[in-house]
Design a protein around this motif. Structure first.
Motif, PDB file in Angstrom:
ATOM      1  N   ASN A 373       0.839  -1.212   0.000  1.00  0.00           N
ATOM      2  CA  ASN A 373       0.000   0.000   0.000  1.00  0.00           C
ATOM      3  C   ASN A 373       0.866   1.251   0.000  1.00  0.00           C
ATOM      4  OD1 ASN A 373      -2.430  -1.243  -0.053  1.00  0.00           O
ATOM      5  ND2 ASN A 373      -2.918  -0.975   2.120  1.00  0.00           N
ATOM      6  N   LYS A 376       2.056   1.624  -3.407  1.00  0.00           N
ATOM      7  CA  LYS A 376       0.944   1.985  -4.296  1.00  0.00           C
ATOM      8  C   LYS A 376       0.563   3.449  -4.146  1.00  0.00           C
ATOM      9  CE  LYS A 376      -2.102  -1.403  -3.600  1.00  0.00           C
ATOM     10  NZ  LYS A 376      -3.426  -1.972  -3.365  1.00  0.00           N
ATOM     11  N   TYR A 377       0.459   3.869  -2.883  1.00  0.00           N
ATOM     12  CA  TYR A 377       0.011   5.243  -2.628  1.00  0.00           C
ATOM     13  C   TYR A 377       1.176   6.165  -2.247  1.00  0.00           C
ATOM     14  CZ  TYR A 377      -4.148   2.415  -2.494  1.00  0.00           C
ATOM     15  OH  TYR A 377      -5.107   1.507  -2.825  1.00  0.00           O
ATOM     16  N   ASP A 401       5.013   5.893   5.672  1.00  0.00           N
ATOM     17  CA  ASP A 401       5.468   6.360   4.349  1.00  0.00           C
ATOM     18  C   ASP A 401       5.242   7.859   4.232  1.00  0.00           C
ATOM     19  OD1 ASP A 401       2.807   6.999   3.199  1.00  0.00           O
ATOM     20  OD2 ASP A 401       2.461   4.835   3.335  1.00  0.00           O
ATOM     21  N   VAL A 421     -10.403   4.725  -0.567  1.00  0.00           N
ATOM     22  CA  VAL A 421     -10.553   6.156  -0.342  1.00  0.00           C
ATOM     23  C   VAL A 421     -11.032   6.850  -1.618  1.00  0.00           C
ATOM     24  CG1 VAL A 421      -9.295   8.274   0.201  1.00  0.00           C
ATOM     25  CG2 VAL A 421      -8.923   6.184   1.546  1.00  0.00           C
ATOM     26  N   ARG A 425      -8.691   6.622  -8.255  1.00  0.00           N
ATOM     27  CA  ARG A 425      -7.231   6.554  -8.201  1.00  0.00           C
ATOM     28  C   ARG A 425      -6.793   5.113  -7.929  1.00  0.00           C
ATOM     29  NH1 ARG A 425      -5.681   9.043  -2.219  1.00  0.00           N
ATOM     30  NH2 ARG A 425      -5.726   7.040  -1.191  1.00  0.00           N
ATOM     31  N   ASN A 426      -7.686   4.310  -7.285  1.00  0.00           N
ATOM     32  CA  ASN A 426      -7.276   2.985  -6.854  1.00  0.00           C
ATOM     33  C   ASN A 426      -7.348   1.915  -7.936  1.00  0.00           C
ATOM     34  OD1 ASN A 426      -7.678   4.569  -4.571  1.00  0.00           O
ATOM     35  ND2 ASN A 426      -7.813   2.746  -3.310  1.00  0.00           N
ATOM     36  N   SER A 431      -6.080  -2.158  -6.960  1.00  0.00           N
ATOM     37  CA  SER A 431      -6.649  -2.219  -5.612  1.00  0.00           C
ATOM     38  C   SER A 431      -7.888  -3.105  -5.568  1.00  0.00           C
ATOM     39  CB  SER A 431      -7.058  -0.824  -5.162  1.00  0.00           C
ATOM     40  OG  SER A 431      -5.920  -0.009  -5.160  1.00  0.00           O
ATOM     41  N   THR A 432      -8.115  -3.668  -4.392  1.00  0.00           N
ATOM     42  CA  THR A 432      -9.342  -4.456  -4.212  1.00  0.00           C
ATOM     43  C   THR A 432     -10.149  -3.935  -3.023  1.00  0.00           C
ATOM     44  OG1 THR A 432      -8.231  -5.985  -2.733  1.00  0.00           O
ATOM     45  CG2 THR A 432      -8.250  -6.558  -5.078  1.00  0.00           C
ATOM     46  N   GLY A 433      -9.506  -3.131  -2.195  1.00  0.00           N
ATOM     47  CA  GLY A 433     -10.194  -2.638  -0.990  1.00  0.00           C
ATOM     48  C   GLY A 433     -10.299  -3.711   0.074  1.00  0.00           C
ATOM     49  N   LEU A 436      -6.412  -4.095   3.722  1.00  0.00           N
ATOM     50  CA  LEU A 436      -6.367  -3.682   5.135  1.00  0.00           C
ATOM     51  C   LEU A 436      -7.341  -4.504   5.981  1.00  0.00           C
ATOM     52  CD1 LEU A 436      -5.963   0.206   5.062  1.00  0.00           C
ATOM     53  CD2 LEU A 436      -4.265  -1.542   5.585  1.00  0.00           C
TER      54      LEU A 436
HETATM   55  P1  ADP Z   1      -6.585  -1.486  -1.590  1.00  0.00           P
HETATM   56  O1  ADP Z   1      -6.542  -2.797  -2.234  1.00  0.00           O
HETATM   57  O2  ADP Z   1      -7.519  -0.521  -2.199  1.00  0.00           O
HETATM   58  O3  ADP Z   1      -5.236  -0.907  -1.316  1.00  0.00           O
HETATM   59  P2  ADP Z   1      -6.746  -1.614   1.251  1.00  0.00           P
HETATM   60  O4  ADP Z   1      -7.760  -2.245   2.102  1.00  0.00           O
HETATM   61  O5  ADP Z   1      -5.355  -2.097   1.361  1.00  0.00           O
HETATM   62  O6  ADP Z   1      -7.270  -1.769  -0.216  1.00  0.00           O
HETATM   63  O7  ADP Z   1      -6.750  -0.075   1.529  1.00  0.00           O
HETATM   64  C1  ADP Z   1      -7.975   0.608   1.645  1.00  0.00           C
HETATM   65  C2  ADP Z   1      -7.803   2.047   1.205  1.00  0.00           C
HETATM   66  O8  ADP Z   1      -6.979   2.762   2.112  1.00  0.00           O
HETATM   67  C3  ADP Z   1      -7.081   2.141  -0.090  1.00  0.00           C
HETATM   68  O9  ADP Z   1      -7.994   2.110  -1.151  1.00  0.00           O
HETATM   69  C4  ADP Z   1      -6.353   3.452  -0.020  1.00  0.00           C
HETATM   70  O10 ADP Z   1      -7.181   4.493  -0.510  1.00  0.00           O
HETATM   71  C5  ADP Z   1      -6.152   3.672   1.465  1.00  0.00           C
HETATM   72  N1  ADP Z   1      -4.742   3.401   1.862  1.00  0.00           N
HETATM   73  C6  ADP Z   1      -4.274   2.271   2.422  1.00  0.00           C
HETATM   74  N2  ADP Z   1      -2.953   2.377   2.706  1.00  0.00           N
HETATM   75  C7  ADP Z   1      -2.600   3.616   2.314  1.00  0.00           C
HETATM   76  C8  ADP Z   1      -1.355   4.333   2.356  1.00  0.00           C
HETATM   77  N3  ADP Z   1      -0.210   3.823   2.844  1.00  0.00           N
HETATM   78  N4  ADP Z   1      -1.349   5.604   1.870  1.00  0.00           N
HETATM   79  C9  ADP Z   1      -2.496   6.162   1.390  1.00  0.00           C
HETATM   80  N5  ADP Z   1      -3.693   5.528   1.327  1.00  0.00           N
HETATM   81  C10 ADP Z   1      -3.733   4.277   1.782  1.00  0.00           C
END
Ligand code: ADP
Length: 475
Positions: A373, A376-377, A401, A421, A425-426, A431-433, A436
């Motif tokens: 993540n 990715k972000y 980060d 979020v 953008r995801n 991304s799958t959401g 986390l």
């Molecule tokens: P995804 O597969 O979309 O990454 P996650 O469950 O891992 O799904 O994360 C959920 C959302 O939290 C993400 O879509 C992203 O928008 C936000 N996110 C998670 N980790 C970060 C990070 N390190 N920096 C910014 N946004 C994050």
């Protein structure tokens, strides 16, 4: 026999109340009866004393025989008794057979009692059958004394009929009051039993409807007792079921959507190529997109399967004692090339001797996921710092980060299934959401907790703590 709570409560309470009322009535009646007989004896004794005074005055010549008998008649009338003055001395008793005792005094017990009385004693009988009065009597016998010398005996007989009548009347009154009280209690017990059983019955019916999928109203919570608590728990269960159902529907909707999007895109591209709409020089570009989309589908199905397994309790942790620094090293090996793609520096900070009891593969999975993540972000040329800190009862991991960050009001949702979020953008980033949410489930399986701190535009910290069972063994 009693199939409903209502009938059980009703019968048990009525039985208890009736028994208590009957017991109290009987006890009261018994005490009252004894008291009445005691009072009667006292009255007879007092009449005997007055009789003695009259007899002495008669012997001293102060009153005439008529006055004596009038006095005795009066006393007899007032005390509802027959009074006998028997002139005797002890010697007379020996030859009693020849003695002309009044025929009314020929009851068997009298001779024995006379012996005691002439010896100066007092005899009292509460319940004695008298042949001559042909009834039960209260009897009192005292010595007839003139000064210290015993002249004879004063005997008083009072039929118990009147006493018994008054006692029966009182017992009837007590029993009627008791009956009234029982009827009154029956109403109260009925009301109370209904109050307890009605909500339970309603909940039973509601549970059947709920199971059949019918939408039902909340149960009324009218009290703070167990029944009230049961209604609250029922309402809570209903809400939980509704939430679970909502989550299930959302989950299916999300999964279908997330599966359909890449499939539609693959389908469109392949169709374009097959029908010759796409130019052959673009094939490579389209194939790359198709490759990315199939990868995304793969990730999605993997995540869904993993999450389903975690949620159904199908995953059993294979815990063992771990050296945390070594775990971080494995994590670095599997994520450094990923970080390298964006030129992101990846640093690990951990005490080399830090130990933890946890499932190694799952711990690595969580950390790889969080670093994924952060990449990715994250921003091109950014930084990621992974640290592990030993605390007295836990180990705290932080993945920090300097990426795009997360708006504050979104922080509490990011651990929910399919929460992203910013969908736009995801999706482009694979991304799958679910990442986390999976991390959260794994941490919670370790009895730990996970949370996020972030500032938009500055970076994100995902922190999780795992209780350190290892320390409990070694301390
Ligand atoms: P995804 O597969 O979309 O990454 P996650 O469950 O891992 O799904 O994360 C959920 C959302 O939290 C993400 O879509 C992203 O928008 C936000 N996110 C998670 N980790 C970060 C990070 N390190 N920096 C910014 N946004 C994050």
């Amino acid at each position: 026999m009693f199939k409903t709570i209502f009938s059980k409560l009703m019968v048990t309470n009525l039985l208890i109340t009736t028994s208590v009322v009957i017991a109290i009535s009987l006890m009261f009646s018994l005490i009252y009866s004894l008291k009445v007989f005691d009072e009667k004896q006292k009255t007879l004794l007092s009449a005997a004393f007055k009789t003695n005074q009259l007899a002495v005055r008669y012997e001293n010549g102060s009153i005439a025989k008529d006055e004596l008998s009038d006095g005795l008649d009066n006393l007899g009338f007032v005390t509802d008794s027959k009074i006998y003055l028997v002139k005797l001395n002890k010697g007379d008793l020996g030859s009693m057979g020849g003695l002309a005792l009044d025929s009314e005094l020929k009851d068997g017990y009298i001779l024995d009692d006379l012996a005691v009385i002439l010896d100066g004693g007092t005899v009292l009988r509460k319940w004695q059958y008298s042949i001559n009065l042909d009834s039960q009597v209260v009897f009192a016998g005292v010595p007839w004394k003139n000064g210290e010398s015993v002249q004879g005996a004063i005997l008083l007989f009072s039929p118990v009929n009147n006493i018994v009548t008054s006692i029966v009347r009182i017992i009837m009154t007590v029993l009627l009051t008791g009956l009234f009280f029982i009827i009154l209690s029956a109403f109260y017990i009925y009301y109370n039993s209904k109050k307890i059983s009605n909500p339970i019955k309603k909940m039973e019916q509601a549970a059947v409807l709920l199971a059949a999928g019918v939408n039902i109203e909340d149960m009324a919570v009218d009290s703070s007792d167990e029944v009230g608590k049961l209604a609250e728990a029922f309402n809570y269960m209903k809400r939980q079921l509704a939430d679970t159902e909502k989550m299930r529907r959302e989950f299916i909707a999300n999964v279908s959507h997330d599966l359909r999007t890449p499939l539609t895109s693959i389908n469109g591209l392949v169709e374009g190529m097959l029908e010759g709409i796409a130019k052959p020089e673009d094939y490579n570009k389209y194939l790359m997109i198709i490759y990315d989309e199939t990868n995304r589908l793969n990730r999605l199905t993997d995540d869904i399967l993993q999450m389903a397994k975690l949620q159904s309790g199908g995953l059993i942790l294979k815990t063992g004692q771990l050296n945390v620094a070594e775990v971080l090293e494995s994590v670095r090996e599997s994520t450094s090339s990923l970080a390298g793609e964006k030129d992101i520096s990846l640093d690990m900070k951990c005490d080399v001797s830090l130990q933890l009891v946890a499932d190694k593969d799952r711990l690595i999975q969580v950390l790889v996921n969080l670093i994924g993540n952060s990449v990715k972000y994250g921003v091109q040329g950014g930084r990621i710092l992974v640290s592990a800190e030993g605390m007295p009862s836990m180990v705290r991991f932080t993945v920090a980060d300097n990426g795009i960050g997360i708006p504050e009001y979104e922080l509490r949702f990011i651990f929910e299934k399919f929460y992203m979020v910013d969908k736009t953008r995801n999706t482009s980033q694979g991304s799958t959401g679910l990442g986390l949410n999976i991390a959260k489930i794994i941490v919670e399986l370790h009895k730990g907790r996970i949370w996020a701190e972030s500032e938009q535009g500055k970076g994100t910290k995902i922190i999780f703590e795992i209780p350190n069972v290892y320390n409990q063994f070694t301390n």
